[in-house]
Design an enzyme around this catalytic site. Structure first.
Site, mmCIF file in Angstrom:
data_model
loop_
_atom_site.group_PDB
_atom_site.id
_atom_site.type_symbol
_atom_site.label_atom_id
_atom_site.label_comp_id
_atom_site.label_asym_id
_atom_site.label_seq_id
_atom_site.Cartn_x
_atom_site.Cartn_y
_atom_site.Cartn_z
ATOM 1 N N LYS A 52 0.839 -1.206 0.000
ATOM 2 C CA LYS A 52 0.000 0.000 0.000
ATOM 3 C C LYS A 52 0.877 1.261 0.000
ATOM 4 O O LYS A 52 0.614 2.207 -0.742
ATOM 5 C CB LYS A 52 -0.922 0.010 1.225
ATOM 6 C CG LYS A 52 -2.071 -0.985 1.092
ATOM 7 C CD LYS A 52 -2.845 -1.169 2.394
ATOM 8 C CE LYS A 52 -3.931 -2.228 2.217
ATOM 9 N NZ LYS A 52 -4.602 -2.617 3.472
ATOM 10 N N GLN A 96 -4.636 -1.043 9.892
ATOM 11 C CA GLN A 96 -4.519 -2.360 9.272
ATOM 12 C C GLN A 96 -5.028 -3.428 10.241
ATOM 13 O O GLN A 96 -4.577 -3.512 11.386
ATOM 14 C CB GLN A 96 -3.049 -2.624 8.892
ATOM 15 C CG GLN A 96 -2.809 -3.939 8.183
ATOM 16 C CD GLN A 96 -3.432 -4.003 6.783
ATOM 17 O OE1 GLN A 96 -3.419 -3.044 6.027
ATOM 18 N NE2 GLN A 96 -4.005 -5.148 6.452
ATOM 19 N N ASP A 119 -11.275 3.494 4.615
ATOM 20 C CA ASP A 119 -11.822 2.170 4.268
ATOM 21 C C ASP A 119 -13.213 1.954 4.873
ATOM 22 O O ASP A 119 -13.692 0.815 4.947
ATOM 23 C CB ASP A 119 -10.864 1.058 4.709
ATOM 24 C CG ASP A 119 -10.946 -0.181 3.799
ATOM 25 O OD1 ASP A 119 -11.708 -0.155 2.808
ATOM 26 O OD2 ASP A 119 -10.262 -1.173 4.088
#
Ligand code: NAD
Length: 303
Positions: A52, A96, A119
């Site tokens: 990422k 994460q 997200d």
């Protein structure tokens, strides 16, 4: 069987993002900022975060990685999130997952400011997804929809099964497909007669994390197969059986190979499928970048 080529489509998204970021830099005087928080030493998470960061930097995003060791407390991560919420150079924040087991992920994720929630982990954004009122959508399901759209695959009216009900993939995937007028069945570990149910489907998305969750006998001819699963195969014989040829060839160098949830024989019956690697994973990273750009635009009222 035709490939839904995540490598190609993610490149298209990345080069569009790069162009937009260059224009933003000229107009606003800064580039979008993404902060990624990782805790503990899960090797898979470390490798996703690395990819990422690399792709974000290539697109021109300013990405910051914040690493905590496995013994970190909830308060330490929350304090960091509060700082990032107030930092004007940060447009998107990603924690994460999974977090180390002693941490309450909900307590932590609730602190991400909904407008920086790249997200869509915050409960407010989860609600907006269901209502189809969000400006951005979770990276993995949104990446899958982009991939289907790129190849002009009509979602409306399809019978679709999503296997796996996590809040980062399965549930929002079911919502996004429903929003696009598919008839959706959300399956999970306690679903009865999964093979029988799958044989009635036009589209199957598997997000389980177990190889051979979907095999050839469970699917009908011309089904569309989307494989979200990422499974590390550490035994060569298993790699030969489960992984595609290109991936198996890398086994001796890497000491493992990657495969998804759906068998190679099932892919052969499909009209369209996503390979692993080279499918959904790359789209997830591309959407992370696209979402960061979208949040930057919102922060500067450019949309
Ligand atoms: P998870 O690990 O939180 O949950 C797995 C889900 O699978 C659960 O909902 C469970 O009910 C279901 N399940 C387990 N066994 C099952 C069975 N035998 N039959 C039917 N359903 C079963 O899910 P997750 O975090 O969404 O991850 C799923 C997989 O997707 C993992 O392999 C993960 O690495 C991968 N993943 C890939 C990407 C990507 O970008 N490609 C992104 C996120 C997750």
């Amino acid at each position: 069987m035709n490939i839904l080529d995540g490598k190609h489509v993610s490149q298209v998204i990345l080069s569009n993002a790069k162009q937009q970021i260059e224009q933003m830099q000229a107009k606003i005087g800064r580039v979008p900022g993404l902060a990624v928080i990782i805790a503990g030493n899960n090797p898979a998470s470390a490798s996703y975060v690395k990819s990422k960061a690399k792709k974000s930097a290539q697109a021109g995003i300013h990405s910051t990685l914040i690493e905590f060791d496995a013994a970190v407390s909830e308060e330490q991560i929350i304090d960091k999130i509060i700082d990032l919420n107030q930092d004007a150079s940060v447009d998107g924040i990603l924690v994460q997952l999974p977090l180390p087991g002693h941490l309450n992920q909900w307590k932590i994720l609730d602190h991400i400011h909904p407008k920086k929630d790249v997200d869509c982990f915050h409960p407010l954004n989860q609600g907006r997804i269901l209502l189809d009122r969000s400006s951005i959508f979770p990276c993995t399901p949104a990446g899958i929809i982009k991939l289907l759209d790129y190849y002009n695959i009509e979602i409306k009216g399809l019978n679709a099964a999503v296997i796996g009900r996590s809040f980062i993939v399965g549930k929002p995937m079911a919502a996004l497909l429903t929003n696009r007028h598919a008839t959706v069945t959300l399956c999970h570990s306690r679903t009865r007669n999964l093979p029988e149910l799958l044989r009635r489907m036009d589209l199957i998305v598997s997000a389980v994390g177990i190889p051979d969750t979907v095999t050839a006998d469970m699917v009908t001819e011309n089904v569309i197969l989307i494989d979200v699963g990422i499974n590390h195969i550490a035994n060569y014989e298993d790699a030969v059986r489960l992984c595609d040829q290109e991936e198996t060839a890398k086994f001796s160098r890497k000491g493992y190979a990657i495969t998804g949830d759906i068998s190679k024989q099932a892919f052969k019956k499909s009209s369209w499928f996503t390979p692993v690697p080279g499918g959904v994973g790359l789209m997830t990273v591309a959407l992370l970048i696209e979402n960061t750009v979208a949040l930057f635009n919102q922060h500067h009222s450019l949309v």
